[in-house]
Enzyme design. Structure first.
Site, PDB file in Angstrom:
ATOM      1  CB  CYS A   1      -0.942  -0.010   1.423  1.00 42.22           C
ATOM      2  SG  CYS A   1      -2.084  -1.429   1.187  1.00 42.22           S
TER       3      CYS A   1
ATOM      4  CG  HIS B   1      -3.377   3.740   2.066  1.00 39.48           C
ATOM      5  ND1 HIS B   1      -3.689   3.213   0.977  1.00 39.48           N
ATOM      6  CD2 HIS B   1      -3.120   2.582   2.933  1.00 39.48           C
ATOM      7  CE1 HIS B   1      -3.863   2.092   0.907  1.00 39.48           C
ATOM      8  NE2 HIS B   1      -3.492   1.563   1.978  1.00 39.48           N
TER       9      HIS B   1
ATOM     10  CG  ASN C   1      -6.576  -0.515   1.020  1.00 38.68           C
ATOM     11  OD1 ASN C   1      -6.007  -0.261   0.116  1.00 38.68           O
ATOM     12  ND2 ASN C   1      -6.168  -1.197   2.249  1.00 38.68           N
TER      13      ASN C   1
HETATM   14  O1  UT7 Z   1      -4.117  -1.154   3.480  1.00 42.02           O
HETATM   15  C1  UT7 Z   1      -3.192  -1.795   4.433  1.00 42.02           C
HETATM   16  C2  UT7 Z   1      -3.308  -1.469   5.652  1.00 42.02           C
HETATM   17  N1  UT7 Z   1      -4.312  -2.117   6.216  1.00 42.02           N
HETATM   18  C3  UT7 Z   1      -5.531  -1.568   7.082  1.00 42.02           C
HETATM   19  O2  UT7 Z   1      -5.157  -0.466   7.447  1.00 42.02           O
HETATM   20  C4  UT7 Z   1      -6.691  -2.308   7.712  1.00 42.02           C
HETATM   21  C5  UT7 Z   1      -6.322  -2.104   8.926  1.00 42.02           C
HETATM   22  N2  UT7 Z   1      -7.521  -2.609   9.919  1.00 42.02           N
HETATM   23  C6  UT7 Z   1      -8.763  -2.358   9.628  1.00 42.02           C
HETATM   24  O3  UT7 Z   1      -9.265  -1.435   9.092  1.00 42.02           O
HETATM   25  C7  UT7 Z   1      -9.738  -2.760  10.635  1.00 42.02           C
HETATM   26  O4  UT7 Z   1      -9.034  -3.729  11.598  1.00 42.02           O
HETATM   27  C8  UT7 Z   1     -10.764  -3.937   9.946  1.00 42.02           C
HETATM   28  C9  UT7 Z   1     -11.704  -2.910   9.264  1.00 42.02           C
HETATM   29  C10 UT7 Z   1     -10.020  -4.958   9.318  1.00 42.02           C
HETATM   30  C11 UT7 Z   1     -11.512  -4.543  11.227  1.00 42.02           C
HETATM   31  O5  UT7 Z   1     -12.171  -3.558  11.889  1.00 42.02           O
HETATM   32  P1  UT7 Z   1     -12.063  -3.818  13.599  1.00 42.02           P
HETATM   33  O6  UT7 Z   1     -12.914  -2.619  14.164  1.00 42.02           O
HETATM   34  O7  UT7 Z   1     -10.695  -3.724  13.895  1.00 42.02           O
HETATM   35  O8  UT7 Z   1     -12.848  -5.111  13.687  1.00 42.02           O
HETATM   36  P2  UT7 Z   1     -12.230  -6.575  14.228  1.00 42.02           P
HETATM   37  O9  UT7 Z   1     -11.264  -7.134  13.444  1.00 42.02           O
HETATM   38  O10 UT7 Z   1     -11.876  -6.246  15.672  1.00 42.02           O
HETATM   39  O11 UT7 Z   1     -13.547  -7.364  14.285  1.00 42.02           O
HETATM   40  C12 UT7 Z   1     -14.796  -7.184  15.002  1.00 42.02           C
HETATM   41  C13 UT7 Z   1     -15.881  -8.077  14.760  1.00 42.02           C
HETATM   42  C14 UT7 Z   1     -15.138  -9.531  14.980  1.00 42.02           C
HETATM   43  O12 UT7 Z   1     -15.972 -10.364  15.612  1.00 42.02           O
HETATM   44  P3  UT7 Z   1     -15.607 -10.756  16.905  1.00 42.02           P
HETATM   45  O13 UT7 Z   1     -14.375 -11.568  17.024  1.00 42.02           O
HETATM   46  O14 UT7 Z   1     -15.894  -9.655  17.862  1.00 42.02           O
HETATM   47  O15 UT7 Z   1     -17.003 -11.772  17.383  1.00 42.02           O
HETATM   48  C15 UT7 Z   1     -14.548 -10.049  13.402  1.00 42.02           C
HETATM   49  O16 UT7 Z   1     -15.006 -11.370  13.454  1.00 42.02           O
HETATM   50  O17 UT7 Z   1     -16.084  -7.863  13.339  1.00 42.02           O
HETATM   51  C16 UT7 Z   1     -16.124  -9.461  12.962  1.00 42.02           C
HETATM   52  N3  UT7 Z   1     -15.974  -9.305  11.409  1.00 42.02           N
HETATM   53  C17 UT7 Z   1     -16.995  -9.022  10.473  1.00 42.02           C
HETATM   54  N4  UT7 Z   1     -18.217  -8.745  10.708  1.00 42.02           N
HETATM   55  C18 UT7 Z   1     -18.988  -8.535   9.860  1.00 42.02           C
HETATM   56  C19 UT7 Z   1     -14.737  -9.094  10.736  1.00 42.02           C
HETATM   57  N5  UT7 Z   1     -15.183  -8.840   9.210  1.00 42.02           N
HETATM   58  C20 UT7 Z   1     -16.414  -8.689   9.481  1.00 42.02           C
HETATM   59  C21 UT7 Z   1     -17.224  -8.357   7.953  1.00 42.02           C
HETATM   60  N6  UT7 Z   1     -18.656  -8.407   8.649  1.00 42.02           N
HETATM   61  N7  UT7 Z   1     -16.718  -8.226   6.982  1.00 42.02           N
END
Ligand code: UT7
Length: 323
Positions: free
Chosen positions: A113, A250, A280
């Protein structure tokens, strides 16, 4: 001193738009979750006839037209991508061929990225060293081809697209009032590899592989790394956040962008946001956002513009440009 001044910008997006609701029958997710956690509402997905090379070529042609230039005016192409058409040759060389260029040279850069920020910094160094006069700097990606479409934690986040800039060697006074690239800071740290990587490659599995990410872990590091590298760039140039006209970050997650801008004291109205429309797009995200804001008239000649990216590796970096 020689400065690398922006002569033109361009962008290209695949025809097909995929909305958040389109995932609802594929994986357990919802439009509400995706919008709340990321700010993404839709992304463009490449059809079979659209590739990193074809999108990159289209963005390059748009940037050349925007600058009143032709491929004859270019002596170097630097393409930032992690999704090349082939393992080799470099997709930059394929774009060179598509543009009908038999002169000059072309190569790919791989910093995921952060690729475009790395590519602009590299092109600027080549220009200042006298190795090139006009450089096409392209970010082009087809991440849809390396996604695991059964993994809801990654497949909803990414999209395809391309953006391009033409940088031109121009005499400057050597002050912050000059147009062109004014300062840049690049960083990488391989200890974070497992948090964001592709589980295949020519030398390991002999396959292309799929993107794997521990999103929460990446998130935890993102804001600190982004703000550190931007502060290093500010102090290199002797400016503060108040001097900026535009911040083009980004486009991975609206929450990361908002938190970084807030921590740096960059006003909300100076931030260019496209993550809602494109998701992204990795190395294409910064040049896409930049080109859109330049073409729609927000970014004007003389404006001070800050580019920033962070991604797999980890790699991260920032570039300050006067338009
Ligand atoms: O470009 C390179 C750099 N990349 C990034 O900058 C990405 C950085 N990370 C993020 O943007 C965020 O961490 C995410 C958008 C990927 C995830 O958001 P989050 O607020 O960190 O959520 P999380 O990973 O803590 O997940 C929360 C919950 C989980 O369920 P439990 O464990 O709380 O029951 C996940 O399993 O959301 C669940 N989850 C989803 N639910 C519905 C994960 N993906 C999804 C989904 N739909 N697509």
């Amino acid at each position: 001193m020689i400065r690398s001044v922006v002569r033109g910008t361009g962008q290209a997006l695949p025809r097909r738009i995929m909305k958040n609701a389109d995932f609802e029958g594929m994986v357990e997710t919802s439009d509400e979750w995706i919008v709340q956690r990321t700010g993404i509402r839709q992304r463009h997905i490449a059809s079979d006839d659209e590739t990193t090379a074809s999108l990159g070529e289209a963005a390059a042609r748009a940037a050349l037209a925007n600058g009143g230039l032709t491929p004859d005016d270019i002596d170097l192409i630097v393409l930032a991508t992690s999704t090349p058409n082939n393992t080799f040759p470099a997709t930059a060389v394929e774009i060179q061929q598509r543009l009908g260029m038999r002169h000059g040279y072309a190569f790919d850069m791989q910093a995921v990225c952060s690729g475009f920020v790395y590519a602009v910094t590299t092109a600027d160094a080549y220009i200042r060293a006298g190795l090139a006069k006009r450089v096409l700097v392209i970010g082009s990606e087809t991440f849809s081809r390396i996604l695991d479409w059964n993994d809801r934690s990654t497949c909803v986040l990414f999209g395809d697209g391309a953006g391009a800039l033409v940088l031109e060697a121009t005499e400057g006074a050597g002050t912050i009032a000059d147009r062109g690239v004014l300062a840049a800071s690049l960083r990488s740290d391989g200890t974070h590899k497992e948090k964001l990587y592709v589980d295949g490659g020519p030398s390991t599995t002999g396959t292309v592989g799929h993107l794997r990410m521990e999103g929460r872990e990446v998130f935890k590091h993102a804001v600190g790394m982004i703000t550190d590298v931007i502060e290093a760039t500010f102090s290199q140039a002797g400016i503060t956040a108040e001097d900026l006209d535009w911040f083009v970050p980004h486009q991975a997650n609206k929450r990361i962008i908002d938190a970084s801008a807030k921590k740096l004291g960059i006003a909300e109205e100076k931030v260019v946001i496209t993550v809602d429309k494109h998701g992204n797009t990795s190395a294409a995200s910064v040049p896409l956002a930049l080109s859109i804001a330049a073409v729609d008239g927000r970014i004007k000649r003389g404006d001070l513009v800050l580019l920033e990216a962070m991604g797999g590796g980890f790699t991260w970096g920032a570039v300050l440009v006067r338009w």
